[in-house]
Design an enzyme around this catalytic site. Structure first.
Site, PDB file in Angstrom:
ATOM      1  N   ARG A 163       0.841  -1.283  -0.021  1.00 49.85           N
ATOM      2  CA  ARG A 163      -0.044  -0.101   0.110  1.00 49.85           C
ATOM      3  C   ARG A 163       0.786   1.144  -0.186  1.00 49.85           C
ATOM      4  NH1 ARG A 163      -2.499   3.011   4.234  1.00 49.85           N
ATOM      5  NH2 ARG A 163      -4.413   3.778   3.670  1.00 49.85           N
ATOM      6  N   SER A 179     -12.939  -3.845  -0.288  1.00 48.41           N
ATOM      7  CA  SER A 179     -13.363  -3.274   1.161  1.00 48.41           C
ATOM      8  C   SER A 179     -14.813  -3.196   1.364  1.00 48.41           C
ATOM      9  CB  SER A 179     -12.679  -2.084   1.489  1.00 48.41           C
ATOM     10  OG  SER A 179     -11.376  -2.046   1.319  1.00 48.41           O
ATOM     11  N   LYS A 225      -6.248   5.214   8.966  1.00 48.75           N
ATOM     12  CA  LYS A 225      -7.079   5.641   7.805  1.00 48.75           C
ATOM     13  C   LYS A 225      -7.950   6.571   8.825  1.00 48.75           C
ATOM     14  CE  LYS A 225      -8.486   3.655   4.395  1.00 48.75           C
ATOM     15  NZ  LYS A 225      -9.263   2.737   3.489  1.00 48.75           N
TER      16      LYS A 225
END
Length: 215
Positions: free
Chosen positions: A46, A115, A144
């Site tokens: 990521r 997700s 996040k």
């Protein structure tokens, strides 16, 4: 590498998502190898702040590392890059490309993760060809800032309604992972619980042991 559906289910146990915020003088390659030595079963690269060229270079190195440890290697969001290096697959969020479109680009043999925060999102992702779901945030998380918590009852319902593997994500630690016992998950996806630790290999091994007790 290719993985059967049953192998993929097993590989979901301890899913490590990279983050270069905690490198502390190490390379990401070194940290990922420590996580793999500690027993991480799945790696997602990521990268939000690298140029396309830097991302490509990093991806190729870590891809080879994952092949060495026979662990799936997927790219977050970047379908084009995943296709270019022939990664094992890609993970997309709700605001990214639809699973159907990802499948059309990558082909039938690639792993597609999606997700999901609701039962409706989970069922739609499965219908559109997702191979697994990442559900969360199941706890508060600082990684996040836009993530909101998914009730554990919703996590459990998603696990009962879909036939594909489910990994819980968001704020998971050695201390709270036991709270997910009985939810039906196949594993957990973590960032800071591995990569923010001083001894990544040991932290990974301890977390893996905790997860094995609840899935």
């Amino acid at each position: 590498m290719s993985f059967t559906k049953e192998q993929l289910r097993e590989q979901m146990l301890l899913y490590a998502v990279t983050d270069r915020h905690w490198l502390n003088g190490q390379t990401l390659y070194e940290q990922v190898e420590e996580a793999l030595k500690g027993g991480a079963t799945f790696i997602q690269l990521r990268e939000k702040d690298l140029t396309e060229e830097e991302f490509l270079e990093e991806a190729k190195k870590i891809q080879q590392l994952c092949k060495k440890y026979r662990v799936p290697f997927i790219i977050n969001d970047n379908v084009k890059l995943a296709k270019e290096i022939d990664a094992d697959g890609v993970h997309v969020g709700q605001s990214d490309m639809e699973a159907l479109d990802v499948r059309a680009q990558l082909g039938e043999d690639k792993i597609i993760g999606v997700s999901a925060r609701t039962v409706e999102q989970a069922l739609l992702a499965e219908k559109h060809g997702a191979d697994y779901l990442g559900v969360g945030a199941v706890f508060q998380t600082g990684t996040k800032t836009d993530a909101w918590e998914v009730e554990h009852s919703v996590l459990k319902e998603i696990c009962t309604k879909v036939d594909i593997p489910v990994v819980a994500i968001g704020g998971i630690t050695q201390d709270n992972v036991k709270e997910l016992s009985g939810s039906g998950i196949n594993g957990v996806a973590v960032i800071s619980a591995i990569f923010a630790q001083k001894d990544i290999e040991t932290a990974t091994a301890k977390l893996k042991s905790c997860v094995e007790q609840i899935v």
